[in-house]
Design a protein around this motif. Sequence first.
Motif, mmCIF file in Angstrom:
data_model
loop_
_atom_site.group_PDB
_atom_site.id
_atom_site.type_symbol
_atom_site.label_atom_id
_atom_site.label_comp_id
_atom_site.label_asym_id
_atom_site.label_seq_id
_atom_site.Cartn_x
_atom_site.Cartn_y
_atom_site.Cartn_z
ATOM 1 N N MET A 236 -7.587 -4.157 7.903
ATOM 2 C CA MET A 236 -6.524 -4.548 8.840
ATOM 3 C C MET A 236 -5.330 -5.140 8.095
ATOM 4 S SD MET A 236 -7.098 -4.088 12.054
ATOM 5 C CE MET A 236 -8.487 -3.466 12.969
ATOM 6 N N SER A 373 -0.673 -7.890 2.691
ATOM 7 C CA SER A 373 -0.818 -6.586 2.032
ATOM 8 C C SER A 373 -0.216 -6.591 0.630
ATOM 9 C CB SER A 373 -0.144 -5.508 2.883
ATOM 10 O OG SER A 373 -0.207 -4.273 2.216
ATOM 11 N N PRO A 380 0.287 -3.640 7.205
ATOM 12 C CA PRO A 380 0.531 -3.997 8.598
ATOM 13 C C PRO A 380 1.968 -4.498 8.784
ATOM 14 C CG PRO A 380 -0.625 -5.773 7.490
ATOM 15 C CD PRO A 380 -0.401 -4.704 6.454
ATOM 16 N N GLN A 406 -2.621 -2.267 16.598
ATOM 17 C CA GLN A 406 -3.922 -2.944 16.504
ATOM 18 C C GLN A 406 -3.757 -4.230 17.292
ATOM 19 O OE1 GLN A 406 -6.705 -1.802 14.952
ATOM 20 N NE2 GLN A 406 -5.521 0.057 14.602
ATOM 21 N N ARG A 417 -0.525 -6.113 15.557
ATOM 22 C CA ARG A 417 0.260 -5.463 14.509
ATOM 23 C C ARG A 417 0.314 -3.953 14.656
ATOM 24 N NH1 ARG A 417 -3.469 -7.430 10.003
ATOM 25 N NH2 ARG A 417 -3.200 -9.258 11.297
ATOM 26 N N ARG A 419 -0.280 -0.805 12.224
ATOM 27 C CA ARG A 419 -0.911 -0.650 10.916
ATOM 28 C C ARG A 419 -0.476 0.684 10.307
ATOM 29 N NH1 ARG A 419 -7.313 -0.506 9.889
ATOM 30 N NH2 ARG A 419 -7.149 0.676 11.806
#
Length: 445
Positions: A236, A373, A380, A406, A417, A419
Motif C-alpha cells: 500500500m 514510498s 501512493p 484504496q 489514497r 495507488r
Amino acid sequence: MTDLTTKISTLSVEEKRSLLKQLIQKKTSAVEIFTNDNDNDDIPLAYYDFSHSPQYRNLEQMISGIKTKGGVVDPYFKVREGINSNTIVIDGREVINFSSYNYLGFANDPDVSLAAKAAIDRYGTSVSASRLLSGEITIHRELEQEIASLIGAEDAIVFTAGHATNESTIGHLFDKNDLILHDELIHNSILQGCLLSGSTRISFPHNDWQTVDQILTEQRRRYKRVLIVIEGVYSMDGDIPDLPKFIEIKKRHKSFLMVDEAHSMGVIGDRGRGIGEYHSVNPADIDLWMGTISKSFASCGGYIAGCQAVVKYLKYTAPAFVYSAGMSPGNTAAALASIRKLKAEPERVQSLHERAKLFLELASDRRLNTGMSKHSAVIPVIVGNSVRCIQLSQALFDRGINVLPQIYPAVEDKAARLRFFINFNHTPEQIHFTVNTVAKELDQI
Ligand SMILES: Cc1ncc(COP(=O)(O)O)c(C=O)c1O
C-alpha cells in the motif's frame, strides 16, 4: 397420502391432540403441516439465506454509499479489453494505466507469450492432477530451480496462487504453541495464515524492529517457535523495511524470518532480485522467501524459497500444494520465460527504476503526498478521505488516466489514497501528463 395416514397412525394421543390444535389454529391441512412444519420455524432467514445475511446487507450498503456519496460509478470490476500494461482499454477507450502489477512488461512480451503457447501445445491447458500424483511436468522443476537461483536459496516450491502460498504455508508450518509477529501493514494473505495456524499473533508498528526486539526479549521463552513476517516492499505504501536489522533480531532470538516479496521481486535491487539484493544480505539468513508470480513474472501463483528441508516438507504436506492441482503449463512456462528474460535483460529493471524515480520527483515538485514510498514501483498519492479519493479517481479516468482508489476499510479513511503502480512500459510523457493532471484535479476536488 398413504404416507400421511401412516405418520398419523404412529402419533401418540398427545401428538394427535397437538396436531388437531394446529389444524384449527393455522386453518391449514395436515399435509401442509407435515411438509412444512418442523422444529426450525424460529431460525431467522438470515441464517440460511445469503441474500438476507447481515454481511451481504452491509456490503450492499457500502457499495451504494460509495456511489451516492462519491456521486460516481462503482470504480471496481471495470471490464477491460486487451492487455493490462502502461495503457488499458476500458469501455472502448484507451487510457494511461497505473493499476497493473505487470512491472516489467512481461505479461505482454512476445517471447513470454510464445513460451506459454508452446507449453500448452506440449502439455495441454491443465496438468489435470496434483503434482504429487500425475500432475508434475518438467517445467515445474525448472521454474522452481530458476526461482531458487534468482534468490540464492537452496530450493523453491510453487503454488497456484500467491494468497494461498502465504495462507497455507504459515497455517501449516506453525501452531498454537508458536508466536507470529508481523508488521501492522502486512498483507491479508499473511493474516489469514496466522488465523489458520492458531498461533498467538502480535502486530508490531510499521517497520519498528525495536519493538520486535523488545517483545522477544520479554516473551520469547513463552513459545516454542517464533516467526517474524515482513514485506520486501509494502503493497500500500511502497516503502522498504530495514532487512539487516530484522535478520539481526531473528538471529538473536532464535526465530524464523519470512519476507513477502510480492512487490519487491523483479523490482528492487540493481538486477531486480528483490530485497536480498537491495540490502546485500546473505539469502540463507531468511528462512522463508515468499513471492508471487502474478506480478513481475507475468503469470499466476506464488512461491516459497528456502532450505531444502522446508521446501521438501511443504511439497509433501502443505494442503494448498498436496490437495490442489499443479500450476497449469501455460502459467508455468510464462513465469519461467519471464525469469529467464529478467536474468538476460537486467536493464529493464534500470528503466523501471528511472520511471518510478521520475514519478516520485515530479510528485514531490507538485507537493503531492506520496507517503513513505521510496525506491519501489508502488507510489501512493494520499488524498486523506475516501469519498474525495473516489471522486479523484473518477475525474482522472475522465481525463484519460486509470488509477484505483484504496479506501476504508483497506486503509484508514484519513489514509485513503490513489495507488500508482509504475511499470517498465510507461513513457516519461505519460508520467509527466499524469502527475500534472493529478495535481490539477486534486486542487479542484
Ligand atoms: C504483499 C502481497 N502478498 C501476497 C499477495 C497475493 O498474491 P496473488 O495476487 O498472486 O495471489 C499480494 C497480492 O497482491 C500481495 O500484495
